[in-house]
Design a protein around this motif. Structure first.
Motif, short mmCIF file in Angstrom:
data_model
loop_
_atom_site.label_atom_id
_atom_site.label_comp_id
_atom_site.label_asym_id
_atom_site.label_seq_id
_atom_site.Cartn_x
_atom_site.Cartn_y
_atom_site.Cartn_z
N ALA A 177 -26.39 44.01 -65.38
CA ALA A 177 -25.77 43.26 -65.09
C ALA A 177 -24.85 43.95 -63.58
O ALA A 177 -24.19 42.94 -62.90
CB ALA A 177 -24.05 43.32 -65.44
N ALA A 178 -25.62 45.32 -62.71
CA ALA A 178 -24.74 45.50 -61.38
C ALA A 178 -25.70 44.99 -60.35
O ALA A 178 -24.94 44.45 -59.77
CB ALA A 178 -24.55 46.50 -61.46
N ASP A 179 -26.74 44.66 -60.73
CA ASP A 179 -27.68 44.02 -60.36
C ASP A 179 -26.87 42.49 -59.94
O ASP A 179 -27.17 41.81 -59.32
CB ASP A 179 -29.15 43.66 -61.08
CG ASP A 179 -30.17 44.97 -60.64
OD1 ASP A 179 -29.57 46.35 -60.16
OD2 ASP A 179 -30.54 45.67 -61.99
N ALA A 180 -26.74 41.59 -61.25
CA ALA A 180 -25.96 41.00 -61.22
C ALA A 180 -25.13 40.25 -60.29
O ALA A 180 -25.46 39.22 -59.52
CB ALA A 180 -26.16 40.25 -62.55
N ARG A 181 -24.63 40.92 -60.92
CA ARG A 181 -23.63 41.20 -59.22
C ARG A 181 -23.50 40.95 -57.89
O ARG A 181 -23.20 40.44 -57.31
CB ARG A 181 -22.11 42.13 -60.42
CG ARG A 181 -21.80 41.53 -60.91
CD ARG A 181 -20.30 42.54 -61.66
NE ARG A 181 -20.41 44.18 -61.76
CZ ARG A 181 -20.85 44.78 -62.64
NH1 ARG A 181 -21.07 44.25 -63.73
NH2 ARG A 181 -20.96 45.86 -62.80
N ALA A 182 -24.36 41.87 -57.44
CA ALA A 182 -24.65 42.49 -56.46
C ALA A 182 -25.64 41.28 -55.76
O ALA A 182 -25.21 40.61 -54.42
CB ALA A 182 -25.66 43.81 -56.35
N VAL A 183 -26.85 40.61 -56.22
CA VAL A 183 -27.13 39.34 -56.53
C VAL A 183 -26.37 39.00 -55.60
O VAL A 183 -26.96 37.88 -55.39
CB VAL A 183 -28.71 39.65 -56.65
CG1 VAL A 183 -29.58 38.24 -56.55
CG2 VAL A 183 -29.27 41.02 -56.77
N ALA A 184 -25.93 38.28 -56.85
CA ALA A 184 -24.95 36.99 -56.82
C ALA A 184 -23.85 36.88 -55.88
O ALA A 184 -23.68 36.13 -54.63
CB ALA A 184 -24.02 36.85 -58.03
N ALA A 185 -23.33 38.16 -55.00
CA ALA A 185 -22.54 38.28 -53.61
C ALA A 185 -23.46 37.84 -52.50
O ALA A 185 -22.64 37.88 -51.73
CB ALA A 185 -22.29 39.59 -53.49
N LEU A 186 -25.07 38.27 -52.76
CA LEU A 186 -26.30 37.73 -51.45
C LEU A 186 -26.27 35.57 -51.59
O LEU A 186 -26.34 35.89 -50.75
CB LEU A 186 -27.15 38.36 -51.74
CG LEU A 186 -27.69 39.91 -51.50
CD1 LEU A 186 -28.69 40.95 -52.29
CD2 LEU A 186 -26.73 40.39 -50.28
N ALA A 187 -25.92 35.76 -52.47
CA ALA A 187 -25.97 34.50 -52.45
C ALA A 187 -25.18 33.48 -53.22
O ALA A 187 -25.48 33.14 -54.66
CB ALA A 187 -27.84 33.89 -53.61
N PRO A 188 -23.90 33.83 -52.76
CA PRO A 188 -22.96 33.04 -53.99
C PRO A 188 -22.58 31.34 -53.77
O PRO A 188 -21.95 31.20 -54.64
CB PRO A 188 -21.22 33.38 -52.80
CG PRO A 188 -22.28 33.63 -51.08
CD PRO A 188 -23.38 34.13 -51.17
N HIS A 189 -22.80 31.30 -53.22
CA HIS A 189 -23.61 29.41 -53.99
C HIS A 189 -24.49 28.71 -53.98
O HIS A 189 -24.65 27.62 -54.03
CB HIS A 189 -23.73 28.52 -52.27
CG HIS A 189 -22.50 29.35 -51.26
ND1 HIS A 189 -20.89 28.64 -51.68
CD2 HIS A 189 -22.40 29.67 -49.51
CE1 HIS A 189 -20.33 29.61 -50.86
NE2 HIS A 189 -21.70 29.62 -49.51
N GLY A 190 -25.14 29.33 -54.88
CA GLY A 190 -26.73 29.31 -55.47
C GLY A 190 -26.59 29.25 -57.40
O GLY A 190 -24.95 29.27 -57.32
#
Length: 210
Positions: A177-190
């Motif tokens: 879940a921590a990975d998911a939050r970090a990655v989503a922040a890098l591609a917020p419009h995906g």
């Protein structure tokens, strides 16, 4: 241009992203996996390529865009399945997984002039991308997979074969879940970020309803 390979697993509940449960349900974890795969395939579809191939464990679904050949993964460990994916390529090829939805066409548009291999390290010690100017399955067979030293072992295998290796930027895989939050922040419009927001709201509602 290179062949672009994506190795992936059909996003079915209970079969993918099991480390996301909890806080997410198996259905939510599968939905996140599907969004990650869809973003990844979208980036590949937008990258100039000689051929685009999905090397799939399972069956394709509506998340598959046009323009991809679908081939089944062979039996065996991950090293054998990666090696087999390269075995089907006649020329330069770059392989990635489905766990880096933040990937962009700019990262995938590689030029093998002056090098024999591309290596994309993952922050967890693995690798998110491997490119070979002359695909040789022997370069992958026997490399220990899913360990903290997988990336180092794979890169050393390339160097030991005398290949000139060009490194790609490190990326973070989505495992927790921590990975998911970090990655989503890098591609917020995906798609992945949007689906994570939906799944997080569901998880928060379950906690609040206890």
């Amino acid at each position: 241009m290179s062949t672009l390979l994506v190795i992936a697993k059909e996003p079915r509940p209970g079969r993918v992203k099991t480390r996301l449960t909890p806080p997410f349900t198996p259905d939510e974890a599968a939905a996140l996996a599907e969004a990650s795969l869809a973003d990844t395939l979208g980036a590949v579809a937008a990258t100039p390529a000689r051929r685009r191939v999905l090397v799939l464990d399972g069956a394709p679904g509506p998340w598959l865009p046009p323009g991809f050949d679908v081939v089944p993964q062979c039996p065996g460990g991950l090293d054998a399945r990666l090696a087999d994916a390269f075995a089907g390529c006649a020329g330069p090829a770059l392989l990635i997984g489905m766990d880096t939805p933040q990937v962009t066409p700019e990262l995938l548009d590689v030029d093998f002039a002056g090098c024999d291999a591309y290596f994309g390290p993952a922050e967890d010690g693995g690798f998110w991308a491997l490119g070979l100017a002359r695909p040789d399955p022997a370069l992958l067979r026997g490399v220990p997979m899913s360990t903290p030293v997988t990336g180092a072992a794979q890169r050393e295998r390339l160097l030991a074969a005398g290949l000139r290796v060009r490194d790609l930027p490190p990326l973070r895989d989505v495992d927790t879940a921590a990975d998911a939050r970090a990655v989503a922040a890098l591609a917020p419009h995906g798609r992945f970020a949007a689906r994570l927001a939906q799944c997080t709201a569901g998880a928060d509602a379950r906690v609040g309803g206890r």
